[in-house]
Design an enzyme around this catalytic site. Structure first.
Site, PDB file in Angstrom:
ATOM      1  N   THR A 105       0.824  -1.208   0.000  1.00  0.00           N
ATOM      2  CA  THR A 105       0.000   0.000   0.000  1.00  0.00           C
ATOM      3  C   THR A 105       0.860   1.260   0.000  1.00  0.00           C
ATOM      4  O   THR A 105       0.546   2.241  -0.688  1.00  0.00           O
ATOM      5  CB  THR A 105      -0.942   0.008   1.222  1.00  0.00           C
ATOM      6  N   THR A 145      -4.474  -1.241  -4.191  1.00  0.00           N
ATOM      7  CA  THR A 145      -3.086  -1.704  -4.115  1.00  0.00           C
ATOM      8  C   THR A 145      -2.992  -3.151  -4.567  1.00  0.00           C
ATOM      9  O   THR A 145      -2.009  -3.567  -5.194  1.00  0.00           O
ATOM     10  CB  THR A 145      -2.558  -1.588  -2.670  1.00  0.00           C
ATOM     11  N   ASN A 146      -4.058  -3.915  -4.284  1.00  0.00           N
ATOM     12  CA  ASN A 146      -3.996  -5.358  -4.486  1.00  0.00           C
ATOM     13  C   ASN A 146      -4.039  -5.792  -5.940  1.00  0.00           C
ATOM     14  O   ASN A 146      -3.808  -6.970  -6.239  1.00  0.00           O
ATOM     15  CB  ASN A 146      -5.119  -6.032  -3.704  1.00  0.00           C
ATOM     16  N   THR A 191      35.515 -38.199 -12.084  1.00  0.00           N
ATOM     17  CA  THR A 191      34.262 -38.382 -11.347  1.00  0.00           C
ATOM     18  C   THR A 191      34.611 -38.583  -9.882  1.00  0.00           C
ATOM     19  O   THR A 191      35.541 -39.321  -9.553  1.00  0.00           O
ATOM     20  CB  THR A 191      33.469 -39.595 -11.865  1.00  0.00           C
ATOM     21  N   SER A 322      47.129 -11.925  -2.173  1.00  0.00           N
ATOM     22  CA  SER A 322      47.492 -12.055  -0.767  1.00  0.00           C
ATOM     23  C   SER A 322      48.230 -10.824  -0.289  1.00  0.00           C
ATOM     24  O   SER A 322      49.001 -10.212  -1.048  1.00  0.00           O
ATOM     25  CB  SER A 322      48.365 -13.294  -0.560  1.00  0.00           C
ATOM     26  N   SER A 323      48.002 -10.487   0.967  1.00  0.00           N
ATOM     27  CA  SER A 323      48.738  -9.377   1.572  1.00  0.00           C
ATOM     28  C   SER A 323      50.062  -9.840   2.162  1.00  0.00           C
ATOM     29  O   SER A 323      50.873  -9.023   2.600  1.00  0.00           O
ATOM     30  CB  SER A 323      47.887  -8.745   2.690  1.00  0.00           C
ATOM     31  N   LYS A 328      50.970 -14.524  -5.317  1.00  0.00           N
ATOM     32  CA  LYS A 328      49.745 -15.327  -5.264  1.00  0.00           C
ATOM     33  C   LYS A 328      48.607 -14.576  -5.950  1.00  0.00           C
ATOM     34  O   LYS A 328      48.369 -13.400  -5.695  1.00  0.00           O
ATOM     35  CB  LYS A 328      49.373 -15.632  -3.820  1.00  0.00           C
TER      36      LYS A 328
END
Length: 469
Positions: A105, A145-146, A191, A322-323, A328
Site C-alpha cells: 500500500t 493496491t492489491n 568423477t 594475498s597481503s 599469489k
C-alpha cells in the site's frame, strides 16, 4: 534535514504532517518513511518498478477517461506526469522503503501522491491542492493496491528477467567459443574427484555452455507467466468500484503503454492472492545460481596451482591475491559468482516462506518477495556479465599439463576394455598405481600394444563419444 527546508502541511484520517515542500510525495508516503526505516533502500532503487507503477497508473487513467470516471483534463495531466516518470524523471520522490508492511500500500500511495502532485503542477496548481486532483479519488480511481502493486511488480520482473536471459545467452556464447578453441586438447575426465576416462577440454566447456543455455530457456518460459495480470480485480478479485468493461479496457491500454502482451488472469480472485509465479521465478533463478556456482567450482579446480594443482587452464589475473604471500593470484571472479549464488539460494527460501504465509484473499508479504527477486535478478545479471568479461573470455589452456595428466592417469585404461577385457585392464591399472607408472609405458613394456596404436585408439574413443552421444 536542512534547517532551511520549507514545508507544506497535509492532512489525512489520522491527522496532519509536514511534508518537505520540494517533494512530490504526500502524507501517506511520509508516514511510510517514518514507519518503515528498515533497509534504508528506497523504492527508487528499482527503476523498473517505478516505471511499471507509472505505466499502470497511466493505463488506468486512460481507462477511467474512456468510461467517464475521470475528466479529460485530469486524465491528460495524470498521463503526462506518468510519461515523465516513465522517461526517468522524479524517481527520487519514490522514497518508501522496499520492505514495508501493508502488502505494498505504501508503494502504491507513493506513486499516487507523486503523480497527483506533479499532475497538479501541470494543471497550474500547487502541490497538495488535492481539491483539484486527488491521489486516491483520481489517480487511484477504480484501483486497489492489491491489483496495482502485483501488476506493476510483474511488469518490472518480466523486464529484468529478459535482461538476465540476454546475459546468460552471452555467457553461453563465451563458453561455446572456448569449447571450439579447446576442441583438440585431450585431458582426463574426473568423477568424484578421481581419474575417470579421457575427454577433451572442449567437451568440458561445451557442457558448461549447454547447461546454462537450458537455464535461459527455462527462465524465458517462467518470465512469460508474469504477463498474466489481475488489473481490475481491485481489493480481492471481485472488481468492486470498477465500471462495467473496465478490466479488458485497462488491459488494452496497459498493453499499449508498456508495449508488452499482457493478459488478464483467468480467475481474478485466485490471481489476487496467488504468488506461485513468483515462487517459480525464484526457483528458476536458484536453478541457474546452483549450476553456475558448480561451474565456477570447476573453474577454480581446473585452474588450481599454478604449480601444485591441476593447472589445466589459466584464469585471467585480476588482482594480487594475498597481503603476505608474494605472487599469489586468486580466482576472485568465480569466487564472487559463488557468493552471488549462495545469496540467491537463500533468497529463494525467503520467497517460498513469504508466499506460503499468504492468508485468505491476499498475500501481505509481496514487498519482501519483490525485494528478493529484484536483488537476485540484478546480482545474477551483473555477475554473469562480470564472469564473462573478466574470466571466461580470457581463459587459456595448458595443453602440455592436460596431456601429462592424461598420460599419467590410469583412466585411459577404460578405453582398452573392448580390446583387452576388464580383467587385463584392471590388472594393468593396479600395477600402474602401485608402481607409479603410466598405462602407456606398461603396455609398451609388456608388448601388449605399441605407442601409436594406443594414441590412435585414445583419439578414436574420444571422437566416437562426440559423434555418438
Amino acid at each position: 534535514m536542512n534547517v532551511m527546508t520549507s514545508f507544506r502541511t497535509e492532512k489525512d484520517s489520522l491527522g496532519s504532517k509536514k511534508i518537505p515542500a520540494s517533494m512530490y510525495y504526500g502524507i501517506q508516503t511520509q508516514r511510510a518513511i517514518e514507519n518503515f526505516s528498515i533497509t534504508d533502500i528506497p523504492l527508487s532503487i528499482d527503476p523498473e518498478m517505478v516505471i511499471s507503477l507509472a505505466m499502470v497508473k497511466k493505463a488506468c487513467a486512460l481507462t477511467n477517461r474512456d468510461l467517464n470516471c475521470l475528466s479529460e483534463a485530469k486524465a491528460e495531466a495524470i498521463g503526462q506526469a506518468c510519461d515523465e516518470i516513465i522517461a526517468g524523471k522524479h524517481h527520487e520522490h519514490f522514497a518508501v522503503d522496499v520492505i514495508q508492511g501493508g502488502a505494498g500500500t505504501s508503494a502504491n500511495m507513493n506513486a499516487n501522491e507523486v503523480i497527483a502532485n506533479r499532475a497538479l503542477e501541470i494543471m497550474g496548481h500547487k502541490k497538495g491542492e488535492y481539491v483539484y486532483l486527488h491521489p486516491n479519488n483520481d489517480v487511484n480511481c477504480s484501483q486497489s493496491t492489491n491489483d496495482v502493486y502485483p501488476t506493476a511488480l510483474r511488469l518490472a520482473l518480466f523486464q529484468k528477467a529478459k535482461v538476465l536471459i540476454a546475459a546468460i545467452n552471452q555467457l553461453k556464447q563465451s563458453f561455446s567459443r572456448k569449447s571450439d578453441e579447446f576442441k583438440d586438447i585431450y585431458k582426463i575426465g574426473r568423477t568424484q574427484l578421481q581419474d575417470a576416462v579421457p575427454m577433451t577440454l572442449g567437451m568440458e566447456f561445451g557442457a558448461f555452455a549447454t547447461a546454462i543455455a537450458e537455464d535461459a530457456h527455462q527462465l524465458d518460459h517462467t518470465a512469460n507467466l508474469l504477463l498474466d495480470i489481475n488489473l481490475g480485480a481491485t481489493a480481492i478479485g471481485t472488481g468492486i468500484n470498477t465500471p462495467a468493461g473496465y478490466c479488458n479496457r485497462a488491459i488494452h491500454h496497459l498493453s499499449e503503454v508498456s508495449q508488452l502482451p499482457v493478459r488478464l488472469a483467468e480467475n481474478l480472485v485466485e490471481a489476487t492472492w496467488d504468488t506461485g509465479d513468483f515462487v517459480q521465478l525464484s526457483g528458476t533463478l536458484k536453478r541457474f545460481a546452483t549450476k553456475i556456482s558448480k561451474i565456477c567450482n570447476d573453474l577454480r579446480l581446473l585452474s588450481s596451482g599454478p604449480l601444485c594443482g591441476l593447472g589445466e587452464i589459466n584464469l585471467p589475473k585480476m588482482q594480487p591475491g594475498s597481503s603476505i604471500m608474494p605472487g599469489k593470484v586468486n580466482p576472485v571472479i568465480p569466487e564472487v559468482m559463488n557468493q552471488i549464488a549462495y545469496d540467491v539460494i537463500g533468497k529463494d527460501v525467503t520467497v517460498a516462506m513469504a508466499s506460503e504465509s499468504g492468508q485468505l484473499q491476499l498475500n501481505a508479504f509481496e514487498p519482501v518477495i519483490a525485494n528478493c527477486l529484484f536483488l537476485s535478478l540484478a546480482m545474477l545479471t551483473r555477475g554473469s556479465d562480470i564472469l564473462r568479461n573478466r574470466c571466461i573470455d580470457g581463459i587459456t589452456a595448458n595443453p602440455k599439463k592436460c596431456n601429462e595428466l592424461l598420460q599419467s592417469s590410469v583412466g585411459i585404461v577404460t578405453a582398452l576394455n573392448p580390446i583387452l577385457g576388464y580383467e587385463t585392464t584392471s590388472a594393468l591399472a593396479q600395477q600402474a598405481i602401485t608402481e607409479g607408472r603410466s598405462i602407456k609405458s606398461l603396455l609398451m613394456e609388456q608388448n601388449i600394444l605399441p605407442a601409436d596404436i594406443i594414441d590412435d585408439l585414445l583419439q578414436k574413443t574420444i571422437t566416437a563419444q562426440t559423434a555418438n552421444p
